[in-house]
Design a protein around this motif. Structure first.
Motif, PDB file in Angstrom:
ATOM      1  N   ILE A  22       6.052  27.936  40.677  1.00 42.51           N
ATOM      2  CA  ILE A  22       5.889  26.484  40.573  1.00 42.51           C
ATOM      3  C   ILE A  22       5.909  26.051  39.113  1.00 42.51           C
ATOM      4  O   ILE A  22       6.625  25.108  38.740  1.00 42.51           O
ATOM      5  CB  ILE A  22       4.583  26.039  41.258  1.00 42.51           C
ATOM      6  CG1 ILE A  22       4.669  26.262  42.769  1.00 42.51           C
ATOM      7  CG2 ILE A  22       4.282  24.573  40.948  1.00 42.51           C
ATOM      8  CD1 ILE A  22       3.344  26.112  43.495  1.00 42.51           C
ATOM      9  N   THR A  23       5.154  26.730  38.280  1.00 42.45           N
ATOM     10  CA  THR A  23       5.094  26.394  36.853  1.00 42.45           C
ATOM     11  C   THR A  23       6.473  26.499  36.215  1.00 42.45           C
ATOM     12  O   THR A  23       6.908  25.593  35.485  1.00 42.45           O
ATOM     13  CB  THR A  23       4.086  27.319  36.138  1.00 42.45           C
ATOM     14  OG1 THR A  23       2.797  27.139  36.743  1.00 42.45           O
ATOM     15  CG2 THR A  23       4.020  27.032  34.647  1.00 42.45           C
ATOM     16  N   ASN A  24       7.169  27.604  36.498  1.00 42.03           N
ATOM     17  CA  ASN A  24       8.499  27.808  35.908  1.00 42.03           C
ATOM     18  C   ASN A  24       9.542  26.839  36.463  1.00 42.03           C
ATOM     19  O   ASN A  24      10.439  26.401  35.737  1.00 42.03           O
ATOM     20  CB  ASN A  24       8.947  29.249  36.098  1.00 42.03           C
ATOM     21  CG  ASN A  24       8.130  30.215  35.262  1.00 42.03           C
ATOM     22  OD1 ASN A  24       7.467  29.824  34.303  1.00 42.03           O
ATOM     23  ND2 ASN A  24       8.156  31.481  35.634  1.00 42.03           N
ATOM     24  N   LEU A  25       9.425  26.483  37.739  1.00 48.23           N
ATOM     25  CA  LEU A  25      10.342  25.493  38.327  1.00 48.23           C
ATOM     26  C   LEU A  25      10.126  24.134  37.670  1.00 48.23           C
ATOM     27  O   LEU A  25      11.100  23.454  37.311  1.00 48.23           O
ATOM     28  CB  LEU A  25      10.129  25.394  39.837  1.00 48.23           C
ATOM     29  CG  LEU A  25      10.929  24.293  40.547  1.00 48.23           C
ATOM     30  CD1 LEU A  25      12.428  24.536  40.406  1.00 48.23           C
ATOM     31  CD2 LEU A  25      10.523  24.223  42.022  1.00 48.23           C
ATOM     32  N   ASN A  26       8.874  23.751  37.505  1.00 47.71           N
ATOM     33  CA  ASN A  26       8.593  22.462  36.862  1.00 47.71           C
ATOM     34  C   ASN A  26       9.168  22.419  35.449  1.00 47.71           C
ATOM     35  O   ASN A  26       9.782  21.416  35.055  1.00 47.71           O
ATOM     36  CB  ASN A  26       7.090  22.193  36.841  1.00 47.71           C
ATOM     37  CG  ASN A  26       6.553  21.879  38.222  1.00 47.71           C
ATOM     38  OD1 ASN A  26       7.296  21.511  39.129  1.00 47.71           O
ATOM     39  ND2 ASN A  26       5.250  22.031  38.391  1.00 47.71           N
TER      40      ASN A  26
END
Length: 188
Positions: A22-26
């Motif tokens: 999630i962090t990397n996608l954001n």
């Protein structure tokens, strides 16, 4: 003594691994938006693999959490009748044959990936497929996903993947699988 999938590994899996996707996608989507604003096509192209990998990781894990349920809440209990039981019987003959096919797909993955039980809208059948890495299923409706990345099982099962698969079947949320099947087949 038989064990199911431990709370420790599920907590680690959810709070560390899924959260990282999630962090990397954001971050990747923010950078992609900036690249679009700047008309930087090379940067947009360079970011696509990060979006696919982390976006797939988020999609796949979101489906995974929904298709798990504790045994005391019906996890592992395949319905004796109804749309899912009928569809599985038509495609595989029995839930045991479906599990064998899914286990074979899972154990056939080289490296990391996912085994999936899906509803194929073209054939109108329940099928078993696998994907590599964090590639999401895009041409069918996921009924059940089995994470075959080591982070999903290694603390409990080390490299004995068949024991992990035996355990994961005891917590599959077949009610959710049936809900997804009914929703997908009613769109036709």
């Amino acid at each position: 003594m038989f064990r199911t999938v431990s709370e420790q590994i599920m907590t680690l899996h959810h709070t560390k691994h899924h959260q990282t996707y999630i962090t990397n996608l954001n971050a990747a989507t923010e950078n992609y938006s900036a690249a679009v604003q700047a008309a930087d096509v090379k940067k947009q192209i360079a970011l696509q693999s990060a979006i696919k990998f982390n976006g797939g990781g988020h999609i796949n894990h979101s489906l995974f959490w929904e298709n798990l349920a504790p045994i005391k809440e019906g996890g592992g209990a395949f319905p004796e009748s109804g749309p899912l039981a009928d569809a599985v019987k038509a495609a595989f003959g029995s839930v045991e044959e479906l599990k064998k096919a899914a286990d074979a797909a899972a154990l056939g993955i080289q490296g990391s990936g996912w085994a999936w039980i899906v509803y194929n809208p073209t054939t109108k059948l329940v099928e078993v497929i696998s994907t590599s890495n964090q590639d999401p299923v895009t041409n069918a409706t996921v009924l059940v996903g089995i994470d075959m990345w080591e982070h999903a099982f290694y603390l409990d099962y080390q490299n004995v993947k068949p024991n992990y698969l035996k355990a994961i079947w005891t917590v599959i949320n077949w009610k959710e699988a049936e809900r997804r099947l009914v929703a997908a087949s009613s769109k036709l």
